[in-house]
Design an enzyme around this catalytic site. Sequence first.
Site, short mmCIF file in Angstrom:
data_model
loop_
_atom_site.label_atom_id
_atom_site.label_comp_id
_atom_site.label_asym_id
_atom_site.label_seq_id
_atom_site.Cartn_x
_atom_site.Cartn_y
_atom_site.Cartn_z
N CYS A 1 41.73 -80.43 58.86
CA CYS A 1 41.54 -80.49 60.25
C CYS A 1 42.66 -80.98 61.25
O CYS A 1 42.60 -80.80 62.57
CB CYS A 1 40.57 -81.83 60.35
SG CYS A 1 39.08 -81.57 59.36
N HIS B 1 40.95 -84.61 67.09
CA HIS B 1 40.09 -83.74 66.41
C HIS B 1 38.38 -84.69 66.29
O HIS B 1 38.43 -85.93 66.08
CB HIS B 1 40.46 -83.98 64.79
CG HIS B 1 39.52 -83.55 63.76
ND1 HIS B 1 38.86 -82.45 63.80
CD2 HIS B 1 39.13 -84.15 62.76
CE1 HIS B 1 37.89 -82.09 62.67
NE2 HIS B 1 38.15 -83.27 61.92
N ASN C 1 31.74 -81.68 63.50
CA ASN C 1 32.95 -81.37 63.26
C ASN C 1 33.54 -80.06 62.66
O ASN C 1 32.90 -79.53 61.47
CB ASN C 1 33.25 -82.47 61.96
CG ASN C 1 34.86 -82.41 61.22
OD1 ASN C 1 35.36 -81.39 61.67
ND2 ASN C 1 35.17 -83.47 60.63
O1 UT7 Z 1 37.42 -84.00 59.38
C1 UT7 Z 1 37.85 -85.06 58.36
C2 UT7 Z 1 37.89 -86.24 58.94
N1 UT7 Z 1 36.50 -86.85 58.66
C3 UT7 Z 1 36.02 -87.88 58.99
O2 UT7 Z 1 36.94 -88.45 59.89
C4 UT7 Z 1 35.05 -88.55 58.56
C5 UT7 Z 1 35.38 -90.16 58.65
N2 UT7 Z 1 34.31 -90.94 58.23
C6 UT7 Z 1 33.04 -91.25 58.80
O3 UT7 Z 1 32.91 -90.64 59.97
C7 UT7 Z 1 32.08 -92.09 58.33
O4 UT7 Z 1 32.54 -92.95 57.52
C8 UT7 Z 1 30.44 -91.48 58.12
C9 UT7 Z 1 30.09 -91.13 59.32
C10 UT7 Z 1 31.01 -90.38 57.08
C11 UT7 Z 1 29.60 -92.63 57.37
O5 UT7 Z 1 29.52 -93.46 58.16
P1 UT7 Z 1 29.51 -95.00 57.75
O6 UT7 Z 1 29.16 -96.02 58.77
O7 UT7 Z 1 30.86 -95.29 57.01
O8 UT7 Z 1 28.39 -95.11 56.42
P2 UT7 Z 1 28.50 -95.34 55.12
O9 UT7 Z 1 29.11 -94.45 54.40
O10 UT7 Z 1 29.17 -96.94 55.06
O11 UT7 Z 1 26.97 -95.46 54.76
C12 UT7 Z 1 26.09 -96.39 55.12
C13 UT7 Z 1 24.86 -96.34 54.60
C14 UT7 Z 1 24.76 -96.17 53.08
O12 UT7 Z 1 23.66 -96.35 52.63
P3 UT7 Z 1 23.66 -98.01 51.78
O13 UT7 Z 1 24.58 -97.70 50.79
O14 UT7 Z 1 24.29 -98.93 52.63
O15 UT7 Z 1 22.22 -98.34 51.54
C15 UT7 Z 1 24.67 -94.54 53.01
O16 UT7 Z 1 24.12 -94.26 51.73
O17 UT7 Z 1 24.24 -94.92 55.16
C16 UT7 Z 1 23.89 -94.24 54.21
N3 UT7 Z 1 24.02 -92.69 54.76
C17 UT7 Z 1 23.06 -92.08 55.48
N4 UT7 Z 1 21.84 -92.55 55.87
C18 UT7 Z 1 21.03 -91.59 56.50
C19 UT7 Z 1 25.08 -91.92 54.49
N5 UT7 Z 1 24.78 -90.77 55.12
C20 UT7 Z 1 23.77 -91.06 55.55
C21 UT7 Z 1 22.73 -90.17 56.25
N6 UT7 Z 1 21.67 -90.36 56.84
N7 UT7 Z 1 22.96 -88.87 56.65
#
Ligand code: UT7
Length: 329
Positions: free
Chosen positions: A113, A254, A284
């Site tokens: 990216c 990005h 993305n």
């Molecule tokens: O291009 C490269 C750069 N990449 C990035 O910049 C990505 C950076 N990271 C992010 O943007 C975020 O970390 C994400 C969008 C990927 C995830 O968001 P988050 O607020 O960090 O969520 P999390 O990983 O802490 O997950 C929270 C909860 C989890 O459930 P539990 O364990 O709390 O029960 C996940 O299992 O959300 C759950 N979860 C989902 N639920 C519904 C994760 N993905 C999903 C989903 N739908 N698609």
Amino acid sequence: MTIGIAIAGCGAAVPSTSLNNHQLSQLVETSDEWISSRTGIRERRIAAPDRSLASLATEAGEKAIAMAGLTAADIDLIVLATSTADDLFGSASQVQAQLGATRAVAFDLTAACSGFVFGLVTASQFIRTGVYRNVLLVGADILSRWVDWDDRRTCVLFGDGAGAVVLQASDRDRLLGFEMCSDGTQNGCLNVAYQSQPRPLIDNITVARGQYLPIIMSGQEVYKFAVKKVPEVVEKALFRANLTSDRLNWLLLHQANQRILDAVAKRLNIPDEKVLSNLGNYGNTSAASIPLVLDEAVRQGKIQPGDLLAISGFGAGLTWGAAILEWGQ
Ligand code: UT7
């Protein structure tokens, strides 16, 4: 006398098929509410199986060359920033052939990216040294081919697209500063890893005959990294340009997550209305995301000659970088 760099034109191309959050919820356990509120993404474009990365890149490149008032034969160098080439040996020469850029030399550059920012800096070196005058830089990725469509943590994030700019030698230098960084100690945060399977050849000689695995990402780690490192690298690029963030007209990050865009802008003290965002429509798109949002803002007439832009890419590697540009020829 140092030779200056200007952006003479831009262009973009996206596949016609769109996949929205509701449709994704038929595939994995997710919801429009979760995806929209956590990322800002509503839909993304998906390349059809017969669409090549090279054709998407070529379409974006043609538009950029046309806006620059050039023809393909004027291009000296093509840099294709991508992590999803049609061919592991690279796709840039395919772009060269499809464009009919008969005089150009072409090569791929892989920095995930950060590819567009790293490509911009790389291409600029050839112009500064006087070797080339007209360089086509394309950022293009088809990440839908590498996503694990059963993994809701990643499959909701990515989309396909291409964006391009023509960089040109100019009396007035419009590339005012840049900074690039990488940290391989954090490489395991975001990968499309090669899994090798040993295949004995003869006697004591064994080779690896494997395959690339789908994208894996430690979302929270990458999120923390982006929110900390991106403001720092933009500040460093601003310092090299002898400018401060209040002088910027536009921030083009990005397009990974709206929450990252908001947090970075806040740390840099840049008001929301100066932060360009189109990730709601495209997700993305990796190396394509900065030129996609740039092209949209230029064609909408938001970005005007003389405007100061900060662009910043960040992602796998880990890699990150920023450049300060003045818009105009
Ligand atoms: O291009 C490269 C750069 N990449 C990035 O910049 C990505 C950076 N990271 C992010 O943007 C975020 O970390 C994400 C969008 C990927 C995830 O968001 P988050 O607020 O960090 O969520 P999390 O990983 O802490 O997950 C929270 C909860 C989890 O459930 P539990 O364990 O709390 O029960 C996940 O299992 O959300 C759950 N979860 C989902 N639920 C519904 C994760 N993905 C999903 C989903 N739908 N698609």
